[in-house]
Design an enzyme around this catalytic site. Structure first.
Site, short mmCIF file in Angstrom:
data_model
loop_
_atom_site.label_atom_id
_atom_site.label_comp_id
_atom_site.label_asym_id
_atom_site.label_seq_id
_atom_site.Cartn_x
_atom_site.Cartn_y
_atom_site.Cartn_z
N TRP A 102 -2.78 -4.62 11.02
CA TRP A 102 -1.36 -4.77 10.64
C TRP A 102 -0.44 -4.33 11.77
O TRP A 102 0.62 -4.92 11.99
CB TRP A 102 -1.05 -4.05 9.34
CG TRP A 102 -1.67 -4.72 8.16
CD1 TRP A 102 -2.61 -4.21 7.31
CD2 TRP A 102 -1.44 -6.07 7.71
NE1 TRP A 102 -2.97 -5.15 6.37
CE2 TRP A 102 -2.27 -6.30 6.59
CE3 TRP A 102 -0.62 -7.12 8.14
CZ2 TRP A 102 -2.30 -7.51 5.89
CZ3 TRP A 102 -0.65 -8.33 7.45
CH2 TRP A 102 -1.48 -8.51 6.35
N ASP A 182 5.92 0.81 8.56
CA ASP A 182 5.42 -0.13 7.55
C ASP A 182 4.67 0.68 6.50
O ASP A 182 3.60 1.20 6.77
CB ASP A 182 4.51 -1.15 8.24
CG ASP A 182 3.88 -2.14 7.26
OD1 ASP A 182 4.08 -2.00 6.04
OD2 ASP A 182 3.19 -3.06 7.74
N LYS A 206 1.65 -4.28 -3.29
CA LYS A 206 0.52 -3.36 -3.27
C LYS A 206 0.71 -2.25 -4.29
O LYS A 206 -0.09 -2.08 -5.18
CB LYS A 206 0.34 -2.73 -1.88
CG LYS A 206 -0.41 -3.56 -0.83
CD LYS A 206 0.23 -4.84 -0.45
CE LYS A 206 -0.56 -5.71 0.48
NZ LYS A 206 -0.25 -5.60 1.88
C1 LIG Z 1 -0.11 -6.48 3.00
C2 LIG Z 1 0.45 -5.88 4.21
C3 LIG Z 1 1.31 -6.58 5.06
C4 LIG Z 1 1.69 -8.00 4.79
O1 LIG Z 1 2.57 -8.08 3.76
P1 LIG Z 1 3.21 -9.47 3.29
O2 LIG Z 1 4.03 -9.06 2.14
O3 LIG Z 1 2.06 -10.38 2.95
O4 LIG Z 1 3.99 -10.01 4.43
C5 LIG Z 1 1.82 -5.94 6.16
N1 LIG Z 1 1.52 -4.66 6.43
C6 LIG Z 1 0.68 -3.95 5.65
C7 LIG Z 1 0.38 -2.53 6.00
C8 LIG Z 1 0.13 -4.54 4.52
O5 LIG Z 1 -0.69 -3.83 3.72
#
Ligand SMILES: *Cc1c(COP(=O)(O)O)cnc(C)c1O
Length: 379
Positions: A102, A182, A206
């Protein structure tokens, strides 16, 4: 109907009580004779939904008054572009720490909008078995002077490593370089001191809600510096000035997030610990669940974990089977007994058990019992 234990990384399991409430009020929301997803986002009926959701998120995380809570769309991957478009603020370089897949996606996208320095990385090409098994220590950082911001991925959902500490960016950079994080896969799983961050973002699917909603928590002085080519819908100033309703927001995902926030606010009392804050209660539960699962893994020669113990994720527990030929049989046999979504990400293989807030301890215990039985019959 029996509900499965859903270990998927995202979209992920949602508290059963929340789903039941959503089902109960799906056709007639608060006596309107309409579904909440059918009503105008600008109407008086909907206003309290988004306002309460924002207020509850502020309460849960203790968001200081000089921060805005924004509800956006496009997920964390869109935010990978939206962040540099808003946060470069005329500066030349943004710093990124690379802890896995990521992080690399964030770095690759940011490079389209400016220069990026990767100031620390746990990638290890020389020793593939050590690749991304840890979080670099802050002492390893090589900060760029006057960087626009420094970006980390708080929890690498695929690799299963997590920051158990918040970097001290003031020590590394002074006060002009904010920390951007993030938090897609561990927001609301533990207490967090928001004042240490300039910007927190993530996809809701999530640990917050269903897919379609992006949360952004941003310090006010960082708003209003978007690049002229930044789309209006992605300009933090425009989104903030329009109370997250510049365009039609993902109304149902926000409604569902609101139900999850109420569920979280009620957790301390529900577990008999009214003395705890909701985030302290979630941390207690999440630490317990993760400790159970890692202890089971550590006690076995049949299952293998690679990540260094101090950086192991509480949310995404990754492991392999010593005999990789047994990985798919494991995933299939688990699914057959209602333990779903355990296949690791296609980029890394193996097994991943995502044990977010909504995964009850009983689900982790069921997984451990299954693992023991699978080892007994296949070991
Ligand atoms: C799932 C995830 C993403 C991607 O998220 P989207 O909503 O599909 O764009 C980015 N960073 C992390 C840490 C994730 O777990």
């Amino acid at each position: 109907m029996t509900r499965a234990f859903n270990f998927s990384p995202g979209p992920a399991t949602i508290p059963e009580a929340v789903l039941r409430q959503a089902a109960d009020e799906l056709l007639d929301w608060r006596g309107t004779g309409m579904s909440v997803m059918e009503i105008s986002h600008r109407g008086a009926d909907y206003a309290p939904v988004i306002e309460e959701a924002q207020a509850d998120l502020r309460t849960l995380l203790g968001v200081p008054s000089n921060y805005k809570v924004l509800f956006m769309q496009g997920g964390a991957l869109a935010e990978n572009a939206i962040v540099p478009l808003n946060m470069m603020r005329g500066k030349a370089v943004a710093d990124y720490v690379d802890t896995g897949i990521w992080s690399v996606k964030s770095i690759t996208e940011a490079r389209r909008y400016g220069a990026v320095n990767v100031i620390a990385s746990s990638k290890d090409d020389q020793h593939p078995e050590l690749n991304y098994t840890r979080v670099p220590k802050q002492a390893e950082w090589q900060p760029t002077r006057d960087a626009a911001y420094v970006h980390i991925c708080g929890n690498e959902t695929i690799g299963g490593i997590e920051y158990q500490w918040v970097p001290d960016v003031v020590a590394a950079y002074g006060t002009d370089t904010p920390l951007v994080t993030d938090m897609s896969s561990h927001i609301l799983s533990r207490p967090v001191d928001v004042s240490k961050f300039g910007l927190i973002y993530g996809g809701a699917q999530k640990n917050v809600s269903m897919a379609g909603l992006t949360f952004v928590i941003v310090r006010e002085d960082l708003i209003g510096h978007a690049h002229p080519l930044c789309p209006s819908a992605f300009d933090y100033r425009v989104v903030a000035d329009n109370d997250s309703m510049f365009n039609t927001p993902p109304t149902y995902a926000i409604y569902l997030a609101g139900l999850v926030f109420k569920w979280l606010l009620a957790r301390p009392a529900a577990i008999g610990r009214p003395d705890l804050t909701p985030m302290a209660a979630m941390e207690l539960l999440n630490v317990e669940k993760a400790a159970l699962l890692y202890a089971a893994l550590d006690a076995s020669q049949f299952y293998v974990t690679r990540n260094v113990p101090e950086d192991r994720s509480r949310m995404n527990v990754t492991f392999t089977l010593r005999d990789d030929a047994l990985t798919m049989p494991f995933v299939q046999a688990a699914a057959a007994v209602g333990l779903k979504g355990l296949k690791g990400h296609r980029a890394v293989g193996g097994i991943r058990a995502s044990i977010y807030n909504a995964m009850p301890r009983a689900g982790v215990e069921a997984l451990i019992a299954f693992m023991r039985e699978f080892e007994r019959t296949h070991g």
